[in-house]
Design a protein around this motif. Structure first.
Motif, PDB file in Angstrom:
ATOM      1  N   THR A  52       0.616  -1.134   0.235  1.00  0.00           N
ATOM      2  CA  THR A  52      -0.078  -0.220  -0.107  1.00  0.00           C
ATOM      3  C   THR A  52       0.926   1.772   0.268  1.00  0.00           C
ATOM      4  O   THR A  52       1.003   2.381   1.188  1.00  0.00           O
ATOM      5  N   PRO A  53       1.559   1.617  -1.299  1.00  0.00           N
ATOM      6  CA  PRO A  53       2.445   2.916  -0.886  1.00  0.00           C
ATOM      7  C   PRO A  53       1.777   3.907  -0.834  1.00  0.00           C
ATOM      8  O   PRO A  53       0.655   4.600  -0.801  1.00  0.00           O
ATOM      9  N   ASP A  54       1.692   4.903   0.068  1.00  0.00           N
ATOM     10  CA  ASP A  54       1.504   5.481   0.900  1.00  0.00           C
ATOM     11  C   ASP A  54       2.567   7.151   0.927  1.00  0.00           C
ATOM     12  O   ASP A  54       3.645   7.155  -0.068  1.00  0.00           O
ATOM     13  N   LEU A  55       2.495   8.105   1.729  1.00  0.00           N
ATOM     14  CA  LEU A  55       4.045   8.948   1.428  1.00  0.00           C
ATOM     15  C   LEU A  55       5.103   9.108   1.054  1.00  0.00           C
ATOM     16  O   LEU A  55       5.532   9.258   0.459  1.00  0.00           O
ATOM     17  N   VAL A  56       5.530   7.782   1.742  1.00  0.00           N
ATOM     18  CA  VAL A  56       7.094   7.718   1.727  1.00  0.00           C
ATOM     19  C   VAL A  56       7.643   7.324   0.377  1.00  0.00           C
ATOM     20  O   VAL A  56       8.390   7.867   0.111  1.00  0.00           O
ATOM     21  N   TYR A  57       6.320   6.556  -0.448  1.00  0.00           N
ATOM     22  CA  TYR A  57       6.543   6.178  -1.243  1.00  0.00           C
ATOM     23  C   TYR A  57       6.149   7.701  -2.488  1.00  0.00           C
ATOM     24  O   TYR A  57       6.909   7.479  -3.347  1.00  0.00           O
ATOM     25  N   ASP A  58       5.143   8.197  -2.301  1.00  0.00           N
ATOM     26  CA  ASP A  58       4.706   9.226  -3.190  1.00  0.00           C
ATOM     27  C   ASP A  58       6.457  10.491  -3.150  1.00  0.00           C
ATOM     28  O   ASP A  58       7.315  10.618  -3.616  1.00  0.00           O
ATOM     29  N   ASN A  76      -2.822   8.952   0.076  1.00  0.00           N
ATOM     30  CA  ASN A  76      -2.558   9.508   1.205  1.00  0.00           C
ATOM     31  C   ASN A  76      -4.247   9.074   2.084  1.00  0.00           C
ATOM     32  O   ASN A  76      -5.000   9.063   1.651  1.00  0.00           O
ATOM     33  N   PRO A  77      -3.631   8.033   2.586  1.00  0.00           N
ATOM     34  CA  PRO A  77      -4.813   7.199   3.165  1.00  0.00           C
ATOM     35  C   PRO A  77      -5.494   7.976   4.335  1.00  0.00           C
ATOM     36  O   PRO A  77      -5.175   9.514   4.898  1.00  0.00           O
ATOM     37  N   GLY A  78      -6.938   8.507   4.150  1.00  0.00           N
ATOM     38  CA  GLY A  78      -7.781   9.333   4.676  1.00  0.00           C
ATOM     39  C   GLY A  78      -7.280  10.587   3.958  1.00  0.00           C
ATOM     40  O   GLY A  78      -8.510  11.885   4.355  1.00  0.00           O
ATOM     41  N   VAL A  79      -6.822  11.521   2.953  1.00  0.00           N
ATOM     42  CA  VAL A  79      -6.934  12.353   2.443  1.00  0.00           C
ATOM     43  C   VAL A  79      -7.047  12.251   1.069  1.00  0.00           C
ATOM     44  O   VAL A  79      -7.917  13.423   0.256  1.00  0.00           O
ATOM     45  N   GLY A  80      -6.842  11.458  -0.402  1.00  0.00           N
ATOM     46  CA  GLY A  80      -6.869  11.633  -1.395  1.00  0.00           C
ATOM     47  C   GLY A  80      -5.445  10.850  -2.114  1.00  0.00           C
ATOM     48  O   GLY A  80      -5.177   9.978  -1.304  1.00  0.00           O
ATOM     49  N   SER A  81      -5.399  11.268  -3.060  1.00  0.00           N
ATOM     50  CA  SER A  81      -3.641  11.558  -3.981  1.00  0.00           C
ATOM     51  C   SER A  81      -2.803  11.254  -3.964  1.00  0.00           C
ATOM     52  O   SER A  81      -2.296  12.249  -2.691  1.00  0.00           O
ATOM     53  N   LEU A  82      -1.871  10.422  -4.576  1.00  0.00           N
ATOM     54  CA  LEU A  82      -0.378  10.782  -3.813  1.00  0.00           C
ATOM     55  C   LEU A  82      -0.162  11.819  -5.344  1.00  0.00           C
ATOM     56  O   LEU A  82       0.547  11.176  -6.251  1.00  0.00           O
ATOM     57  N   ASP A 242      -2.578  15.192  10.807  1.00  0.00           N
ATOM     58  CA  ASP A 242      -2.094  16.544  10.435  1.00  0.00           C
ATOM     59  C   ASP A 242      -0.677  16.390   9.727  1.00  0.00           C
ATOM     60  O   ASP A 242      -1.022  17.130   8.230  1.00  0.00           O
ATOM     61  N   ALA A 243       0.128  15.537  10.004  1.00  0.00           N
ATOM     62  CA  ALA A 243       0.729  15.451   9.109  1.00  0.00           C
ATOM     63  C   ALA A 243       0.424  14.681   7.048  1.00  0.00           C
ATOM     64  O   ALA A 243       1.272  15.646   6.079  1.00  0.00           O
ATOM     65  N   TYR A 244      -0.580  14.100   7.483  1.00  0.00           N
ATOM     66  CA  TYR A 244      -0.963  13.430   6.322  1.00  0.00           C
ATOM     67  C   TYR A 244      -1.576  14.583   5.403  1.00  0.00           C
ATOM     68  O   TYR A 244      -1.200  14.147   4.368  1.00  0.00           O
ATOM     69  N   ALA A 249      -1.046  19.314   0.204  1.00  0.00           N
ATOM     70  CA  ALA A 249      -0.833  20.660  -0.346  1.00  0.00           C
ATOM     71  C   ALA A 249       1.529  20.415  -0.529  1.00  0.00           C
ATOM     72  O   ALA A 249       1.270  20.978  -1.635  1.00  0.00           O
ATOM     73  N   VAL A 250       1.815  19.943  -0.174  1.00  0.00           N
ATOM     74  CA  VAL A 250       2.994  20.290  -0.254  1.00  0.00           C
ATOM     75  C   VAL A 250       3.889  19.134  -1.329  1.00  0.00           C
ATOM     76  O   VAL A 250       4.367  18.926  -2.278  1.00  0.00           O
ATOM     77  N   GLY A 251       2.855  17.940  -1.481  1.00  0.00           N
ATOM     78  CA  GLY A 251       2.869  16.590  -2.456  1.00  0.00           C
ATOM     79  C   GLY A 251       2.742  17.762  -4.080  1.00  0.00           C
ATOM     80  O   GLY A 251       2.765  17.298  -5.186  1.00  0.00           O
ATOM     81  N   ARG A 252       1.019  18.205  -3.949  1.00  0.00           N
ATOM     82  CA  ARG A 252       0.955  18.479  -5.065  1.00  0.00           C
ATOM     83  C   ARG A 252       1.482  19.678  -5.930  1.00  0.00           C
ATOM     84  O   ARG A 252       1.193  19.857  -7.146  1.00  0.00           O
ATOM     85  N   ASP A 253       2.044  20.687  -5.649  1.00  0.00           N
ATOM     86  CA  ASP A 253       2.732  21.185  -6.102  1.00  0.00           C
ATOM     87  C   ASP A 253       4.582  21.000  -6.083  1.00  0.00           C
ATOM     88  O   ASP A 253       5.030  20.938  -5.154  1.00  0.00           O
TER      89      ASP A 253
END
Length: 271
Positions: A52-58, A76-82, A242-244, A249-253
């Motif tokens: 289950t790739p999430d933040l670290v793989y993003d 991004n579990p509970g948030v949306g896309s990577l 909160d970090a997730y 926003a960080v990963g989107r841009d």
């Protein structure tokens, strides 16, 4: 046989360019610190495997570490896309990314086959889906005993598996408990393995539901308190929700991500 090492040294010795690397953890005990060290050491052309790739793989994909991703669900579990994952797939940024997609059951069975020394695994799955049309590592066969149509997937044997756990003893035996994924299977399937832990204790006290990985199946143990944050380590700290949310926003841009990447790489100087 497990040896204790600094995280920097363990990653340098075990993770090489072009390797197949599994960083496993299922919402819990995700080896974030190890992933960030791989980024700092600028490893390239990695084949990343994870159920289950999430933040670290993003983050690894955005940093240009990955050539290929072997995975089941990703987000991004509970948030949306990577968004770094999406950017690599849709726009080849920072580089093209090859994908090999499986179901959760397919990934788990691939690790089990690898850990068992078998060439492939057989399961009831994939029937009625289109995954076999786009994933070459899914095939179908007839059971020689019943004639039932079954799916087959090849064993997955990473060059190195990295996991995080709660504790190790002085001999390098590792204990983990709580919500577990396929950490045990991924370690046993790998050619080499690295475990980061919260602490080292004199003796591993038995706990209900805990598993112990013996020192002879582990190559390196690195003591990294907080090494799973922002995921959680049961008995040590909670998930940083909160970090997730902030990562979206960080990963989107691209510019925001590049700033984050600079900050991670700058830590190399201060460690």
């Amino acid at each position: 046989m497990a040896e204790f090492a600094a995280l920097r040294d363990a990653v340098r010795d075990l993770v090489s360019d072009g390797a197949t690397v599994a960083l496993e953890g299922f919402t819990h005990l995700i080896p974030t610190a190890a992933a960030h060290e791989i980024i700092r050491q600028r490893r390239r052309d990695l084949t990343l495997a994870r159920m289950t790739p999430d933040l670290v793989y993003d983050q690894l994909i955005g940093a240009g570490c990955a050539r290929k991703l072997i995975f089941s669900w990703g987000g991004n579990p509970g948030v949306g896309s990577l968004h770094r994952f999406r950017d690599a797939i849709q726009r080849d940024w920072p580089r093209p990314l090859e994908i090999e997609e499986h179901s959760h059951a397919g990934m788990a069975n691939r690790y089990v086959a690898g850990a068992s020394g078998l060439p492939f695994a057989v399961l009831r799955g994939y029937a009625g889906t289109d995954l076999a049309r786009v994933t070459s590592t899914i095939a179908f066969l007839d059971c020689p005993f019943t004639g039932e149509r079954l799916a087959a997937v090849p064993a997955l044997n990473p060059d190195v598996t990295v996991i995080h756990a709660q504790r190790a003893d002085r001999h390098g035996n590792v204990q983990l408990w709580g919500l577990l994924g396929v950490q045990k299977e991924a370690v046993l399937a790998a050619r080499r393995s690295l475990v980061t832990v919260e602490e080292v204790v004199g003796e591993l006290t038995p706990l209900p539901g805990a598993i112990v990985l013996p020192h002879w199946v582990i190559d390196a143990v690195a003591v990294v308190p907080g090494g799973a944050r922002p995921s959680y380590a049961q008995g040590y700290y909670e998930r940083d929700n909160d970090a997730y949310a902030a990562w979206d926003a960080v990963g989107r841009d691209r510019e925001s991500f590049s700033g984050w990447l600079d900050s991670i790489q700058a830590e190399e100087v201060s460690r």
